[in-house]
Design an enzyme around this catalytic site. Structure first.
Site, PDB file in Angstrom:
ATOM      1  N   SER A   1       0.821  -1.210   0.000  1.00 37.06           N
ATOM      2  CA  SER A   1       0.000   0.000   0.000  1.00 37.06           C
ATOM      3  C   SER A   1       0.851   1.255   0.000  1.00 37.06           C
ATOM      4  O   SER A   1       0.318   2.360  -0.115  1.00 37.06           O
ATOM      5  CB  SER A   1      -0.909   0.017   1.239  1.00 37.06           C
ATOM      6  OG  SER A   1      -0.130   0.055   2.421  1.00 37.06           O
TER       7      SER A   1
ATOM      8  N   ASN B   1      -4.629   6.545  -0.675  1.00 40.49           N
ATOM      9  CA  ASN B   1      -3.852   7.044   0.452  1.00 40.49           C
ATOM     10  C   ASN B   1      -3.284   8.431   0.202  1.00 40.49           C
ATOM     11  O   ASN B   1      -3.025   9.175   1.157  1.00 40.49           O
ATOM     12  CB  ASN B   1      -2.740   6.064   0.807  1.00 40.49           C
ATOM     13  CG  ASN B   1      -3.257   4.855   1.551  1.00 40.49           C
ATOM     14  OD1 ASN B   1      -4.266   4.930   2.257  1.00 40.49           O
ATOM     15  ND2 ASN B   1      -2.588   3.719   1.399  1.00 40.49           N
TER      16      ASN B   1
ATOM     17  N   HIS C   1      -2.960  -3.536  -5.169  1.00 40.94           N
ATOM     18  CA  HIS C   1      -3.252  -3.129  -3.793  1.00 40.94           C
ATOM     19  C   HIS C   1      -4.713  -3.416  -3.468  1.00 40.94           C
ATOM     20  O   HIS C   1      -5.598  -2.656  -3.839  1.00 40.94           O
ATOM     21  CB  HIS C   1      -2.932  -1.636  -3.592  1.00 40.94           C
ATOM     22  CG  HIS C   1      -3.273  -1.146  -2.224  1.00 40.94           C
ATOM     23  ND1 HIS C   1      -3.695   0.134  -1.976  1.00 40.94           N
ATOM     24  CD2 HIS C   1      -3.284  -1.790  -1.024  1.00 40.94           C
ATOM     25  CE1 HIS C   1      -3.948   0.272  -0.682  1.00 40.94           C
ATOM     26  NE2 HIS C   1      -3.707  -0.873  -0.088  1.00 40.94           N
TER      27      HIS C   1
ATOM     28  N   GLU D   1      -6.292  -1.230  -6.431  1.00 37.50           N
ATOM     29  CA  GLU D   1      -5.448  -0.297  -7.182  1.00 37.50           C
ATOM     30  C   GLU D   1      -4.413  -1.101  -7.962  1.00 37.50           C
ATOM     31  O   GLU D   1      -3.636  -1.855  -7.369  1.00 37.50           O
ATOM     32  CB  GLU D   1      -4.746   0.676  -6.234  1.00 37.50           C
ATOM     33  CG  GLU D   1      -5.686   1.650  -5.553  1.00 37.50           C
ATOM     34  CD  GLU D   1      -4.997   2.569  -4.577  1.00 37.50           C
ATOM     35  OE1 GLU D   1      -5.383   3.746  -4.499  1.00 37.50           O
ATOM     36  OE2 GLU D   1      -4.063   2.121  -3.871  1.00 37.50           O
TER      37      GLU D   1
END
Length: 375
Positions: free
Chosen positions: A137, A208, A158, A170
């Site tokens: 991540s 993120n 991810h 992702e």
């Protein structure tokens, strides 16, 4: 996703691949469960055989819960679960995983050195057409791929936790990742019933990175003294989010959130807009990490939230709930525009990623005025 034109032969490897999963922890077992549900054969690796046994038990429990939601005849649930578990094998050697798998998804601890060791071994053991994917991540896919002789076949996948329930994946292309490898990775996760979004190999990828102001801007407001923890969380929940920023940090762990914030801040060159909060740093230093320690921004008794820690009087000149929401969402929208400008992802994928990966009621570009939306 539509298949290839009838005039082109279907790649048999993409039809029903053997998928190796490295790491039998929570993420690895979740990824394995999703692959088994889709009917693929899973080769689950861990150096500890007992970890594979524990993961198998978790997978069985997960498949049983999944079967109950499918409205299957109760008499057929065990058969459905056993049929999928029959496709699960364990292995304690990376050589076997590399040699037998069409795709390998690494789900080990977030350590660049560890991941490079794993990918070096897989690279040596696997045929050149095998895709080597990492569930990281936060770590650069390009940095991981440097350990291999063929960085073009290394890609990020991810998955979000809990993997069986979260729809988003992702798909991250490193600097050398071949487009065909990205396409095969997207096809795999979509066949598994997930929604794939494509990301460049940039700090934080999409979710993120773009969602970082959700907590950072909330902390800025708290630092200003113009709203309390509870006021900010309530304002955000009233805006359609399942939980507020401080509730989220307590749930994830303040140490985990701070590490992510610091990594992205460093990776992007320490921009002031994303500078980690002193308040959060102090709480982590004091060992107040949220739910798992019984205290963070809130105090918890027997796992239940009891009260705000150190709650003071409501500021007389405080921000209205609408202004709290406006400030936090405006910071997220600005970060989304920067990510789009930098080529991290498309506007559509950023919107999808924030809705599915961060529970936003709408994506940043979806809520912008028409004249501001990218064309």
């Amino acid at each position: 996703m539509t298949g290839p034109p009838a005039t082109q032969p279907q790649d048999p490897r993409s039809a029903a691949p053997i998928v190796g999963v490295v790491g039998a922890g929570i993420m690895g077992s979740g990824i394995a469960q999703v692959g088994l549900e889709a009917g693929d054969e899973i080769l689950l690796h861990d150096v500890d055989e007992s970890a594979i046994d524990r993961a198998t038990d978790r997978i069985r429990d997960g498949l049983t819960r999944r079967a109950a939601k499918l409205d299957l005849d109760p008499d057929t649930i065990d058969e459905w679960v056993d049929g999928r578990l029959a496709r699960l094998r364990g292995s304690t050697t990376l050589d076997q995983v590399g040699a037998e798998s069409d795709v390998v998804i690494e789900a080990a601890l977030e350590s660049l050195d560890l991941k490079r060791t794993i990918f070096r071994a897989l690279d040596a053991a696997s045929p050149p057409e095998t895709i080597l994917a990492s569930n990281t991540s936060a770590i650069s896919i390009g940095a991981i791929a440097e350990a291999t002789s063929q960085p073009g076949r290394v890609v990020g996948l991810h998955f979000f936790n809990p993997t069986p329930l979260m729809a988003l994946v992702e798909v991250v292309a490193g600097p050398a990742t071949k487009p065909a490898v990205v396409d095969r990775a997207v096809a795999l996760v979509e066949r598994w019933g997930k929604t794939a979004v494509r990301s460049a190999d940039a700090p934080g990828f999409i979710v993120n990175r773009v969602n970082r102001p959700f907590t950072i801007e909330a902390l800025r407001i708290l630092e200003s003294g113009r709203a309390s923890v509870d006021q900010i969380d309530t304002a955000i929940r009233d805006g359609g989010f399942p939980m507020g920023p401080f509730e989220l940090m307590d749930l994830a762990g303040l140490d985990v959130n701070l590490a992510a914030a610091s990594g992205i801040w460093e990776g992007l060159g320490r921009p002031d807009r994303l500078r980690p909060s002193k308040i959060q740093e102090e709480l982590v230093a004091e060992g107040h990490l949220g739910r798992k320690t019984g205290e963070g921004f809130y105090r918890y008794v027997e796992g239940r939230r009891a009260e705000v820690v150190g709650a003071g009087p409501i500021p007389a000149s405080g921000l209205a709930p609408e202004e709290i929401r406006r400030r936090i969402l405006a910071a997220i929208d600005a970060e989304a525009e920067l990510a789009l400008e930098e080529g991290v992802a498309s506007a559509a994928d950023i919107d999808r990623a924030l809705r599915l990966g961060a529970a936003h009621p709408s994506g940043p570009f979806e809520r912008m005025s028409p004249e501001r939306r990218p064309r």
